[in-house]
Design a protein around this motif. Structure first.
Motif, PDB file in Angstrom:
ATOM      1  N   PHE A 183      23.851  32.878   1.537  1.00  0.00           N
ATOM      2  CA  PHE A 183      23.372  31.897   2.515  1.00  0.00           C
ATOM      3  C   PHE A 183      23.086  32.560   3.869  1.00  0.00           C
ATOM      4  O   PHE A 183      22.056  32.303   4.490  1.00  0.00           O
ATOM      5  CB  PHE A 183      24.424  30.785   2.711  1.00  0.00           C
ATOM      6  N   LYS A 184      24.023  33.409   4.309  1.00  0.00           N
ATOM      7  CA  LYS A 184      23.883  34.044   5.628  1.00  0.00           C
ATOM      8  C   LYS A 184      22.609  34.880   5.710  1.00  0.00           C
ATOM      9  O   LYS A 184      21.885  34.834   6.719  1.00  0.00           O
ATOM     10  CB  LYS A 184      25.090  34.945   5.918  1.00  0.00           C
ATOM     11  N   ASN A 185      22.325  35.649   4.648  1.00  0.00           N
ATOM     12  CA  ASN A 185      21.181  36.555   4.682  1.00  0.00           C
ATOM     13  C   ASN A 185      19.859  35.803   4.706  1.00  0.00           C
ATOM     14  O   ASN A 185      18.900  36.226   5.355  1.00  0.00           O
ATOM     15  CB  ASN A 185      21.226  37.502   3.483  1.00  0.00           C
ATOM     16  N   VAL A 186      19.803  34.683   3.986  1.00  0.00           N
ATOM     17  CA  VAL A 186      18.575  33.880   4.005  1.00  0.00           C
ATOM     18  C   VAL A 186      18.306  33.363   5.422  1.00  0.00           C
ATOM     19  O   VAL A 186      17.189  33.456   5.943  1.00  0.00           O
ATOM     20  CB  VAL A 186      18.679  32.711   3.001  1.00  0.00           C
ATOM     21  N   LEU A 187      19.336  32.824   6.042  1.00  0.00           N
ATOM     22  CA  LEU A 187      19.164  32.301   7.398  1.00  0.00           C
ATOM     23  C   LEU A 187      18.897  33.420   8.397  1.00  0.00           C
ATOM     24  O   LEU A 187      18.117  33.254   9.352  1.00  0.00           O
ATOM     25  CB  LEU A 187      20.402  31.506   7.818  1.00  0.00           C
ATOM     26  N   LYS A 188      19.545  34.577   8.200  1.00  0.00           N
ATOM     27  CA  LYS A 188      19.342  35.704   9.116  1.00  0.00           C
ATOM     28  C   LYS A 188      17.890  36.164   9.099  1.00  0.00           C
ATOM     29  O   LYS A 188      17.309  36.482  10.144  1.00  0.00           O
ATOM     30  CB  LYS A 188      20.273  36.854   8.721  1.00  0.00           C
ATOM     31  N   SER A 189      17.301  36.211   7.915  1.00  0.00           N
ATOM     32  CA  SER A 189      15.897  36.616   7.812  1.00  0.00           C
ATOM     33  C   SER A 189      14.957  35.601   8.463  1.00  0.00           C
ATOM     34  O   SER A 189      13.824  35.931   8.805  1.00  0.00           O
ATOM     35  CB  SER A 189      15.512  36.801   6.339  1.00  0.00           C
ATOM     36  N   CYS A 190      15.463  34.377   8.663  1.00  0.00           N
ATOM     37  CA  CYS A 190      14.657  33.329   9.316  1.00  0.00           C
ATOM     38  C   CYS A 190      14.934  33.244  10.820  1.00  0.00           C
ATOM     39  O   CYS A 190      14.400  32.361  11.496  1.00  0.00           O
ATOM     40  CB  CYS A 190      14.940  31.969   8.673  1.00  0.00           C
ATOM     41  N   GLY A 191      15.792  34.151  11.332  1.00  0.00           N
ATOM     42  CA  GLY A 191      16.063  34.173  12.764  1.00  0.00           C
ATOM     43  C   GLY A 191      17.233  33.317  13.203  1.00  0.00           C
ATOM     44  O   GLY A 191      17.346  32.979  14.382  1.00  0.00           O
ATOM     45  N   ILE A 192      18.111  32.961  12.263  1.00  0.00           N
ATOM     46  CA  ILE A 192      19.279  32.137  12.590  1.00  0.00           C
ATOM     47  C   ILE A 192      20.551  32.887  12.200  1.00  0.00           C
ATOM     48  O   ILE A 192      20.646  33.421  11.094  1.00  0.00           O
ATOM     49  CB  ILE A 192      19.228  30.774  11.871  1.00  0.00           C
ATOM     50  N   ASN A 193      21.504  32.907  13.112  1.00  0.00           N
ATOM     51  CA  ASN A 193      22.777  33.597  12.872  1.00  0.00           C
ATOM     52  C   ASN A 193      23.831  32.580  12.448  1.00  0.00           C
ATOM     53  O   ASN A 193      24.375  31.845  13.268  1.00  0.00           O
ATOM     54  CB  ASN A 193      23.221  34.324  14.152  1.00  0.00           C
ATOM     55  N   ALA A 194      24.130  32.551  11.152  1.00  0.00           N
ATOM     56  CA  ALA A 194      25.139  31.619  10.626  1.00  0.00           C
ATOM     57  C   ALA A 194      26.510  32.265  10.769  1.00  0.00           C
ATOM     58  O   ALA A 194      26.987  32.943   9.862  1.00  0.00           O
ATOM     59  CB  ALA A 194      24.838  31.281   9.171  1.00  0.00           C
ATOM     60  N   ASN A 195      27.150  32.063  11.921  1.00  0.00           N
ATOM     61  CA  ASN A 195      28.442  32.712  12.179  1.00  0.00           C
ATOM     62  C   ASN A 195      29.619  31.746  12.056  1.00  0.00           C
ATOM     63  O   ASN A 195      30.755  32.119  12.330  1.00  0.00           O
ATOM     64  CB  ASN A 195      28.451  33.372  13.570  1.00  0.00           C
ATOM     65  N   LEU A 196      29.362  30.502  11.680  1.00  0.00           N
ATOM     66  CA  LEU A 196      30.435  29.543  11.454  1.00  0.00           C
ATOM     67  C   LEU A 196      30.152  28.823  10.138  1.00  0.00           C
ATOM     68  O   LEU A 196      29.138  28.124  10.014  1.00  0.00           O
ATOM     69  CB  LEU A 196      30.503  28.551  12.624  1.00  0.00           C
ATOM     70  N   ILE A 197      31.019  29.068   9.158  1.00  0.00           N
ATOM     71  CA  ILE A 197      30.772  28.556   7.800  1.00  0.00           C
ATOM     72  C   ILE A 197      31.993  27.760   7.364  1.00  0.00           C
ATOM     73  O   ILE A 197      33.138  28.210   7.525  1.00  0.00           O
ATOM     74  CB  ILE A 197      30.527  29.726   6.821  1.00  0.00           C
ATOM     75  N   GLU A 198      31.761  26.550   6.823  1.00  0.00           N
ATOM     76  CA  GLU A 198      32.895  25.724   6.411  1.00  0.00           C
ATOM     77  C   GLU A 198      32.592  24.996   5.106  1.00  0.00           C
ATOM     78  O   GLU A 198      31.429  24.658   4.813  1.00  0.00           O
ATOM     79  CB  GLU A 198      33.249  24.713   7.494  1.00  0.00           C
ATOM     80  N   PRO A 199      33.603  24.748   4.297  1.00  0.00           N
ATOM     81  CA  PRO A 199      33.420  23.951   3.073  1.00  0.00           C
ATOM     82  C   PRO A 199      33.034  22.513   3.444  1.00  0.00           C
ATOM     83  O   PRO A 199      33.461  21.980   4.468  1.00  0.00           O
ATOM     84  CB  PRO A 199      34.803  24.000   2.417  1.00  0.00           C
ATOM     85  N   LYS A 200      32.273  21.895   2.618  1.00  0.00           N
ATOM     86  CA  LYS A 200      31.735  20.576   2.931  1.00  0.00           C
ATOM     87  C   LYS A 200      32.828  19.532   3.118  1.00  0.00           C
ATOM     88  O   LYS A 200      32.673  18.599   3.921  1.00  0.00           O
ATOM     89  CB  LYS A 200      30.781  20.137   1.811  1.00  0.00           C
TER      90      LYS A 200
END
Length: 605
Positions: free
Chosen positions: A184-201
């Motif tokens: 998930f992080k890499n997909v968003l990173k390639s789109c210019g978004i830094n996913a630095n906070l990840i939580e279970p739904k």
């Protein structure tokens, strides 16, 4: 002595946190450009909170990806689809709170004793030291209840509470495969978004529900997340948390799917299926409700499912827990017609109590979002977890805001590094801001004093001329002062002479009147109470007359010098010849000479 120093240091740190952490936390949060994102199999949902009280963006878009693909085996396709959405909505450069399926993590709730050296410390210090120690796998492998922990796993934790009686920490531990997070992080990173906070739904759901519950304390409720893969049940209160995975067998899952094709879930067969499927849920509720120390009982359960076809399951859930209210979170705005939602989103298909999440005192939709929502959302039933997630920030300084999501677990492998970097950046930003502020103040003071400076510089340029003029005036003053002093001295002398009524004044006044015509005075001296007359007389008669006048007017005269001087009749060749008195009586003077008497007379005054 060492213990006293440590205690003093601890008090200082506590005071520093109380004073500075709100400021640093506020600055830290204000610098975060953040959105909440959930990437589902065929859609992406995005929610942006403004950090105060409004939702700025809230939409959902289809990705049009075939059912055979997922983010792990078709990351390039997801990147292309999401990049267009990010660019269109101007989200490049943002940080993201990423929601991932709860099933990606193995979640445990364990009790861990507080370290002995931290027993007397404040909660902030205990939590901080625990988080530093819990960065390695070796630390967590000491707890057997967590099961096997692989090197490819990411272990995240969140401290729920501290038991003051037993000095134990209640800790949520989530074990997640790093590869699933990175996909998930890499997909968003390639789109210019830094996913630095990840939580279970599940925790996004709970934080969203707490928006309604924080206004009513104390509270206690259950939350059931029901999915085709795994289901989870948690009991949440304002002071505690209880979690369990709902163990539904594969055969019962098949039966529950078939149940949705049936008219209703009534009958002993379906009652037995629900009894087996919800055994964990029932035991958790009974454990809490039968606890004598627990004054608040579980009286309501919130239900969430990604599947829209769960009407009969909810009916069976209500039949199973008849004394408990089954609720569902809704985003139906009070200013929207109920019929609009019945037609568009098919929200009201079964008898279940709905709570509108937007009817609270903490957040609301911005006017811009109100114009388009829920048109911009393809499945409004599944939207609300994003709101709870959007309220989260890294918040490295634990600033207290109007609403702080209670459960702040972060599955990011670099969570601790992000927090430390956030503190460093924020501290540097604060120091830079203070420096800029001081420079601005200093520059302003200089600018305000520039007119005075230029005026003073002109004065300084004129200083040599002023000094020269001053010296000239000073010399003039000195000269005039000297003249004045002389005049004052002369005036004083004149006043003394004029005002004096003594013998000197009489002498000066009377002398002209006592000198006969045959006498000429050459000198008049004043010596110690004596007047001395020097001069010459033509004849003895004239001298006798002068002496007599002195006696009559001044005092008794005393002739100290008396002689005769001879003068040639021819003035051009004349030269005085002095002789004694006795010589003059015995000597015949020449016919061509004349004589007169030189005298010096002293008079006592």
């Amino acid at each position: 002595m060492k213990e006293k120093l440590l205690a003093l240091k601890e008090k200082f740190l506590q005071a520093f946190r109380k004073l500075m952490y709100p400021l640093l936390g506020s600055i830290s949060i204000s610098k975060e450009k953040r959105v909440a994102i959930e990437i589902q199999k065929d859609s992406i949902s995005i929610c942006q909170f403004d950090g105060k009280n409004q939702i700025k963006q809230f939409f959902n878009e289809r990705l049009e990806i075939s059912s055979d693909n997922n983010i792990e085996n078709a990351s390039e396709i997801y990147e292309q689809k999401i990049h267009k959405i990010v660019k269109k909505n101007k989200l490049t450069g943002f940080e993201a709170n990423l929601i991932i399926p709860t099933s990606y993590s193995k979640i445990h709730l364990i009790d861990i004793p507080v370290a002995e050296e931290d027993a007397a410390s404040s909660d902030d210090v205990i939590f901080s030291n625990f988080s530093k120690n819990a960065q390695t796998h070796e630390f967590w492998k000491t707890y057997e209840q967590l099961g096997e922990i692989k090197e490819t796993d990411e272990v995240s934790h969140f401290i729920v509470s501290k038991n003051e009686a037993t000095l134990e920490l209640s800790v949520i531990v989530a074990i997640t495969d790093k590869e699933k997070i990175l996909s998930f992080k890499n997909v968003l990173k390639s789109c210019g978004i830094n996913a630095n906070l990840i939580e279970p739904k599940l925790f996004s759901i709970i934080n969203s529900i707490l928006l309604k519950k924080q206004e009513i304390k104390p509270f206690q409720f259950g939350i059931l997340e029901y999915t085709n893969d795994k289901s989870y049940f948690a009991i949440v209160s304002d002071t505690s948390f209880k979690f369990t995975e709902v163990e539904i067998s594969r055969s019962d899952k098949v039966l529950l799917k078939q149940l949705e094709k049936m008219p209703n879930p009534e009958g002993p067969f379906w009652s037995e299926v629900f009894e087996r499927s919800l055994e964990n849920v029932n035991s958790s509720i009974e454990e809490v409700n039968n606890d004598e120390n627990n004054e608040i009982k579980v009286k309501e359960i919130y239900f969430y499912s990604e599947d829209n076809k769960v009407n009969n399951f909810i009916s069976g859930l209500k039949n199973k827990f008849q004394e408990i209210i089954i609720k569902e979170i809704s985003l139906v705005s009070s200013n929207m017609a109920e019929s609009e939602f019945e037609v568009k989103d098919n929200l009201v298909e079964y008898d279940i109590l709905k709570e509108n999440l937007l009817e609270n005192k903490t957040i609301k939709l911005s006017k811009k979002v109100q114009k388009t929502f829920p048109i911009t959302y393809t499945d409004i039933n599944k939207a609300f977890p994003l709101i709870g997630s959007s309220l989260r920030y890294l918040n490295a300084f634990n600033i207290k805001k109007k609403f702080i999501p209670k459960f702040q677990i972060n599955l990011n492998p670099e969570n601790f590094k992000y927090l430390e970097n956030n503190k460093i950046k924020t501290s540097n930003y604060l120091l830079n801001s203070i420096t800029v502020l001081l420079l601005f103040i200093f520059s302003s003071l200089i600018a305000l004093n520039l007119p005075v400076y230029f005026e003073k510089s002109k004065v300084l340029k004129q200083h040599p001329n002023v000094v020269q003029q001053y010296d000239q005036k000073l010399n003039e003053i000195k000269n005039i002062s000297g003249k004045f002093k002389k005049i004052e001295a002369d005036s004083k002398l004149a006043n003394e002479v004029q005002s004096s009524n003594n013998e000197y004044y009489k002498l000066v006044k009377n002398t002209p009147s006592i000198v006969p015509e045959g006498v000429k005075l050459n000198k008049l001296k004043f010596l110690d109470n004596q007047a001395v007359f020097e001069g010459h007389a033509v004849t003895d008669y004239d001298l006798n007359m002068f002496v007599q006048n002195i006696r009559d007017t001044i005092g008794r005269p005393d002739i100290t010098i008396l002689n005769v001087a001879l003068i040639l009749n021819d003035d051009a060749q004349s030269a005085p010849i002095e002789q004694n008195e006795s010589a003059s009586n015995n000597q015949q003077l020449s016919q061509n000479t004349s004589s007169f008497r030189n005298f010096k007379i002293e008079v006592d005054l």
